[in-house]
Enzyme design. Structure first.
Site, PDB file in Angstrom:
ATOM      1  N   GLY A   1     -66.051 -44.497  51.583  1.00  0.00           N
ATOM      2  CA  GLY A   1     -65.380 -45.373  51.724  1.00  0.00           C
ATOM      3  C   GLY A   1     -63.795 -44.945  51.442  1.00  0.00           C
ATOM      4  CG  ASN A   2     -59.160 -46.095  51.127  1.00  0.00           C
ATOM      5  OD1 ASN A   2     -58.800 -44.914  51.860  1.00  0.00           O
ATOM      6  ND2 ASN A   2     -58.383 -47.370  51.381  1.00  0.00           N
ATOM      7  CB  ILE A   3     -58.148 -41.194  50.126  1.00  0.00           C
ATOM      8  CG1 ILE A   3     -58.655 -41.173  51.199  1.00  0.00           C
ATOM      9  CG2 ILE A   3     -57.780 -40.310  49.124  1.00  0.00           C
ATOM     10  CD1 ILE A   3     -57.048 -40.968  51.974  1.00  0.00           C
TER      11      ILE A   3
ATOM     12  N   GLY B   1     -64.367 -44.202  44.312  1.00  0.00           N
ATOM     13  CA  GLY B   1     -64.463 -43.218  43.643  1.00  0.00           C
ATOM     14  C   GLY B   1     -66.626 -42.265  44.612  1.00  0.00           C
ATOM     15  CE  LYS B   2     -64.939 -39.895  49.712  1.00  0.00           C
ATOM     16  NZ  LYS B   2     -63.475 -41.257  48.984  1.00  0.00           N
TER      17      LYS B   2
ATOM     18  CB  THR C   1     -67.433 -40.852  40.020  1.00  0.00           C
ATOM     19  OG1 THR C   1     -65.841 -40.267  39.833  1.00  0.00           O
ATOM     20  CG2 THR C   1     -68.336 -41.850  39.299  1.00  0.00           C
TER      21      THR C   1
ATOM     22  CD  GLU D   1     -66.705 -36.091  49.043  1.00  0.00           C
ATOM     23  OE1 GLU D   1     -65.400 -36.562  48.452  1.00  0.00           O
ATOM     24  OE2 GLU D   1     -66.883 -34.852  48.777  1.00  0.00           O
TER      25      GLU D   1
END
Length: 265
Positions: A57-59, A62-63, A65, A133
Protein backbone atom coordinates in the site's frame (compact mmCIF):
# COMPACT_ATOMS: atom_id res chain seq x y z
CA UNK A 1 33.44 2.81 0.10
CA UNK A 2 30.46 0.44 0.44
CA UNK A 3 29.93 0.20 -3.32
CA UNK A 4 33.45 -0.91 -4.31
CA UNK A 5 33.28 -4.48 -2.90
CA UNK A 6 29.73 -4.75 -4.23
CA UNK A 7 30.89 -3.76 -7.70
CA UNK A 8 33.57 -6.46 -7.70
CA UNK A 9 31.12 -9.10 -6.52
CA UNK A 10 28.52 -7.93 -9.02
CA UNK A 11 30.97 -8.11 -11.90
CA UNK A 12 31.91 -11.71 -11.01
CA UNK A 13 28.26 -12.70 -10.66
CA UNK A 14 27.36 -11.16 -13.98
CA UNK A 15 30.22 -12.94 -15.76
CA UNK A 16 29.25 -16.30 -14.27
CA UNK A 17 25.48 -16.38 -14.31
CA UNK A 18 23.99 -12.94 -13.97
CA UNK A 19 21.86 -10.75 -16.21
CA UNK A 20 22.68 -11.03 -19.88
CA UNK A 21 24.51 -14.37 -19.49
CA UNK A 22 24.27 -17.32 -21.88
CA UNK A 23 24.22 -14.98 -24.81
CA UNK A 24 20.76 -13.66 -24.10
CA UNK A 25 20.16 -10.34 -25.87
CA UNK A 26 19.58 -7.22 -23.83
CA UNK A 27 16.06 -5.90 -24.13
CA UNK A 28 14.63 -2.45 -23.67
CA UNK A 29 13.47 -0.92 -20.40
CA UNK A 30 10.35 -2.05 -18.63
CA UNK A 31 9.07 -5.05 -16.66
CA UNK A 32 9.48 -8.46 -18.28
CA UNK A 33 8.13 -11.92 -17.65
CA UNK A 34 10.86 -13.88 -15.93
CA UNK A 35 11.30 -17.66 -15.99
CA UNK A 36 11.97 -18.82 -12.44
CA UNK A 37 14.25 -21.74 -11.71
CA UNK A 38 12.81 -25.01 -10.42
CA UNK A 39 13.40 -25.45 -6.69
CA UNK A 40 14.50 -28.82 -5.21
CA UNK A 41 11.61 -31.07 -4.11
CA UNK A 42 12.50 -30.75 -0.42
CA UNK A 43 12.37 -26.96 -0.69
CA UNK A 44 9.01 -27.12 -2.45
CA UNK A 45 7.60 -29.37 0.29
CA UNK A 46 8.90 -27.02 2.96
CA UNK A 47 7.26 -24.06 1.21
CA UNK A 48 3.93 -25.89 1.05
CA UNK A 49 3.85 -25.89 4.84
CA UNK A 50 4.68 -22.20 5.17
CA UNK A 51 3.18 -19.04 3.73
CA UNK A 52 4.50 -15.59 2.92
CA UNK A 53 2.02 -12.71 2.93
CA UNK A 54 2.98 -9.19 1.91
CA UNK A 55 1.06 -6.13 3.06
CA UNK A 56 1.27 -3.55 0.29
CA UNK A 57 0.00 0.00 0.00
CA UNK A 58 0.88 3.65 -0.23
CA UNK A 59 2.88 5.56 2.37
CA UNK A 60 0.66 5.95 5.47
CA UNK A 61 -1.94 3.50 4.16
CA UNK A 62 -2.08 1.61 7.47
CA UNK A 63 0.47 -1.15 6.92
CA UNK A 64 1.96 -0.86 10.41
CA UNK A 65 -1.50 -1.06 11.99
CA UNK A 66 -2.23 -4.19 9.98
CA UNK A 67 1.03 -5.84 10.98
CA UNK A 68 0.52 -5.01 14.64
CA UNK A 69 -3.00 -6.44 14.54
CA UNK A 70 -1.82 -9.83 13.29
CA UNK A 71 1.46 -9.92 15.23
CA UNK A 72 -0.19 -11.64 18.20
CA UNK A 73 -1.77 -14.38 16.10
CA UNK A 74 -0.55 -17.92 16.68
CA UNK A 75 2.46 -19.01 14.62
CA UNK A 76 2.81 -15.71 12.74
CA UNK A 77 6.08 -13.84 12.34
CA UNK A 78 6.13 -10.20 11.27
CA UNK A 79 8.89 -8.57 9.23
CA UNK A 80 8.67 -4.81 9.00
CA UNK A 81 10.36 -2.69 6.35
CA UNK A 82 14.02 -2.19 7.33
CA UNK A 83 13.60 1.60 7.40
CA UNK A 84 16.19 1.98 10.15
CA UNK A 85 18.78 0.50 7.79
CA UNK A 86 17.76 2.87 5.01
CA UNK A 87 18.24 5.77 7.41
CA UNK A 88 21.67 4.72 8.57
CA UNK A 89 24.19 3.02 6.29
CA UNK A 90 27.46 3.49 8.15
CA UNK A 91 26.41 6.96 9.19
CA UNK A 92 24.68 7.94 5.93
CA UNK A 93 20.92 8.41 5.41
CA UNK A 94 20.12 7.39 1.82
CA UNK A 95 16.37 7.55 2.52
CA UNK A 96 16.54 11.18 3.57
CA UNK A 97 18.91 12.00 0.72
CA UNK A 98 16.55 10.45 -1.83
CA UNK A 99 13.55 12.47 -0.63
CA UNK A 100 15.56 15.69 -0.91
CA UNK A 101 17.18 14.91 -4.28
CA UNK A 102 15.69 11.85 -5.99
CA UNK A 103 17.60 12.41 -9.24
CA UNK A 104 20.93 12.17 -7.43
CA UNK A 105 20.19 9.54 -4.79
CA UNK A 106 17.39 7.39 -6.24
CA UNK A 107 19.70 4.67 -7.54
CA UNK A 108 21.70 4.64 -4.31
CA UNK A 109 18.62 4.12 -2.16
CA UNK A 110 16.89 1.60 -4.41
CA UNK A 111 20.03 -0.51 -4.75
CA UNK A 112 20.16 -0.79 -0.98
CA UNK A 113 16.39 -1.31 -0.70
CA UNK A 114 16.62 -4.22 -3.14
CA UNK A 115 19.45 -5.75 -1.11
CA UNK A 116 17.72 -5.37 2.26
CA UNK A 117 14.38 -6.64 0.94
CA UNK A 118 16.14 -9.65 -0.56
CA UNK A 119 17.56 -10.32 2.89
CA UNK A 120 14.03 -10.14 4.32
CA UNK A 121 12.67 -12.62 1.77
CA UNK A 122 15.48 -15.17 2.09
CA UNK A 123 16.08 -15.30 5.84
CA UNK A 124 14.94 -18.59 7.46
CA UNK A 125 11.22 -18.68 8.25
CA UNK A 126 10.46 -19.92 11.75
CA UNK A 127 6.64 -19.67 11.75
CA UNK A 128 3.95 -21.11 9.52
CA UNK A 129 2.95 -17.64 8.34
CA UNK A 130 5.31 -14.79 7.56
CA UNK A 131 3.72 -11.35 7.31
CA UNK A 132 5.94 -8.83 5.50
CA UNK A 133 5.62 -5.08 5.20
CA UNK A 134 5.96 -4.57 1.45
CA UNK A 135 8.25 -6.75 -0.66
CA UNK A 136 11.05 -6.78 -3.17
CA UNK A 137 8.32 -6.80 -5.83
CA UNK A 138 6.79 -3.48 -4.79
CA UNK A 139 10.27 -1.99 -4.44
CA UNK A 140 10.74 -2.65 -8.15
CA UNK A 141 7.22 -2.22 -9.56
CA UNK A 142 6.26 0.83 -7.50
CA UNK A 143 9.22 2.86 -6.27
CA UNK A 144 11.84 2.18 -8.93
CA UNK A 145 9.14 2.50 -11.58
CA UNK A 146 8.02 5.84 -10.17
CA UNK A 147 11.55 7.24 -10.19
CA UNK A 148 11.93 6.25 -13.83
CA UNK A 149 8.52 7.48 -15.01
CA UNK A 150 8.94 10.81 -13.23
CA UNK A 151 12.23 11.42 -15.01
CA UNK A 152 14.27 11.23 -11.81
CA UNK A 153 16.09 8.01 -12.73
CA UNK A 154 18.09 7.74 -15.98
CA UNK A 155 17.21 4.83 -18.22
CA UNK A 156 20.60 3.19 -17.71
CA UNK A 157 20.09 3.11 -13.92
CA UNK A 158 16.56 1.77 -14.40
CA UNK A 159 17.72 -0.98 -16.74
CA UNK A 160 20.57 -2.06 -14.45
CA UNK A 161 18.24 -2.30 -11.43
CA UNK A 162 15.71 -4.19 -13.56
CA UNK A 163 18.38 -6.66 -14.69
CA UNK A 164 19.35 -7.36 -11.11
CA UNK A 165 15.70 -7.76 -10.11
CA UNK A 166 15.07 -10.19 -12.97
CA UNK A 167 18.14 -12.20 -11.98
CA UNK A 168 16.87 -12.38 -8.40
CA UNK A 169 13.49 -13.67 -9.59
CA UNK A 170 15.19 -16.38 -11.64
CA UNK A 171 17.69 -17.53 -9.05
CA UNK A 172 16.35 -16.71 -5.58
CA UNK A 173 13.15 -17.72 -3.84
CA UNK A 174 11.27 -14.47 -3.29
CA UNK A 175 7.85 -15.97 -3.93
CA UNK A 176 4.73 -14.67 -2.20
CA UNK A 177 1.50 -16.53 -1.41
CA UNK A 178 -0.82 -13.55 -0.89
CA UNK A 179 -0.73 -9.78 -1.27
CA UNK A 180 -2.94 -7.76 1.07
CA UNK A 181 -3.46 -4.41 -0.65
CA UNK A 182 -4.51 -1.61 1.70
CA UNK A 183 -6.20 0.58 -0.88
CA UNK A 184 -6.17 4.16 0.36
CA UNK A 185 -7.01 7.53 -1.18
CA UNK A 186 -3.83 9.61 -1.63
CA UNK A 187 -5.44 12.54 0.21
CA UNK A 188 -6.08 10.30 3.22
CA UNK A 189 -2.45 9.17 3.15
CA UNK A 190 -1.30 12.77 2.94
CA UNK A 191 -3.29 13.79 6.02
CA UNK A 192 -2.03 10.78 8.00
CA UNK A 193 1.52 11.47 6.87
CA UNK A 194 1.37 15.04 8.14
CA UNK A 195 0.03 13.88 11.51
CA UNK A 196 2.76 11.33 12.16
CA UNK A 197 5.42 13.88 11.16
CA UNK A 198 8.40 11.67 10.33
CA UNK A 199 11.47 13.71 9.49
CA UNK A 200 12.15 12.29 6.00
CA UNK A 201 8.46 12.50 5.04
CA UNK A 202 8.06 16.23 5.69
CA UNK A 203 9.07 17.01 2.10
CA UNK A 204 6.68 14.50 0.45
CA UNK A 205 4.04 16.32 -1.66
CA UNK A 206 0.54 15.05 -2.39
CA UNK A 207 1.54 14.56 -6.04
CA UNK A 208 4.08 11.94 -5.02
CA UNK A 209 1.45 9.96 -3.12
CA UNK A 210 -0.88 10.21 -6.12
CA UNK A 211 1.82 8.77 -8.39
CA UNK A 212 2.50 5.91 -5.96
CA UNK A 213 -1.25 5.20 -5.72
CA UNK A 214 -1.57 5.10 -9.50
CA UNK A 215 1.20 2.51 -9.76
CA UNK A 216 -0.38 0.34 -7.06
CA UNK A 217 -3.62 0.45 -9.03
CA UNK A 218 -1.85 -0.55 -12.25
CA UNK A 219 -0.10 -3.43 -10.55
CA UNK A 220 -2.66 -4.83 -8.10
CA UNK A 221 -6.07 -3.79 -9.47
CA UNK A 222 -5.78 -3.54 -13.25
CA UNK A 223 -3.05 -6.15 -13.56
CA UNK A 224 -1.58 -4.20 -16.45
CA UNK A 225 2.11 -3.94 -17.33
CA UNK A 226 3.45 -5.67 -14.18
CA UNK A 227 3.48 -9.40 -13.39
CA UNK A 228 1.21 -10.33 -10.50
CA UNK A 229 3.36 -11.83 -7.74
CA UNK A 230 0.44 -13.54 -5.93
CA UNK A 231 -3.34 -13.45 -5.45
CA UNK A 232 -4.48 -10.07 -4.14
CA UNK A 233 -6.86 -9.35 -1.28
CA UNK A 234 -8.02 -5.72 -1.41
CA UNK A 235 -9.02 -3.98 1.83
CA UNK A 236 -10.36 -0.45 1.53
CA UNK A 237 -8.28 1.44 4.08
CA UNK A 238 -9.61 5.01 4.20
CA UNK A 239 -11.45 4.32 7.46
CA UNK A 240 -10.62 5.35 11.02
CA UNK A 241 -8.65 3.04 13.29
CA UNK A 242 -11.60 1.23 14.91
CA UNK A 243 -13.15 0.39 11.55
CA UNK A 244 -9.83 -0.82 10.16
CA UNK A 245 -9.40 -3.20 13.09
CA UNK A 246 -12.88 -4.56 12.38
CA UNK A 247 -11.96 -5.12 8.73
CA UNK A 248 -8.75 -6.91 9.69
CA UNK A 249 -10.72 -9.20 11.99
CA UNK A 250 -13.30 -9.88 9.26
CA UNK A 251 -10.50 -10.87 6.88
CA UNK A 252 -8.46 -12.85 9.40
CA UNK A 253 -9.25 -16.27 7.93
CA UNK A 254 -8.81 -15.10 4.35
CA UNK A 255 -5.34 -13.83 5.25
CA UNK A 256 -4.03 -16.51 7.60
CA UNK A 257 -5.73 -19.68 6.31
CA UNK A 258 -4.13 -21.10 3.14
CA UNK A 259 -7.33 -22.73 1.85
CA UNK A 260 -9.20 -19.42 1.99
CA UNK A 261 -6.47 -17.44 0.23
CA UNK A 262 -7.09 -19.34 -2.99
CA UNK A 263 -10.49 -17.69 -3.26
CA UNK A 264 -9.26 -14.10 -2.96
CA UNK A 265 -10.49 -11.99 -5.89
Amino acid sequence: MLLWPLRGWAARALRCFGPGSRGSPASGPGPRRVQRRAWPPDKEQEKEKKSVICVEGNIASGKTTCLEFFSNATDVEVLTEPVSKWRNVRGHNPLGLMYHDASRWGLTLQTYVQLTMLDRHTRPQVSSVRLMERSIHSARYIFVENLYRSGKMPEVDYVVLSEWFDWILRNMDVSVDLIVYLRTNPETCYQRLKKRCREEEKVIPLEYLEAIHHLHEEWLIKGSLFPMAAPVLVIEADHHMERMLELFEQNRDRILTPENRKHCP
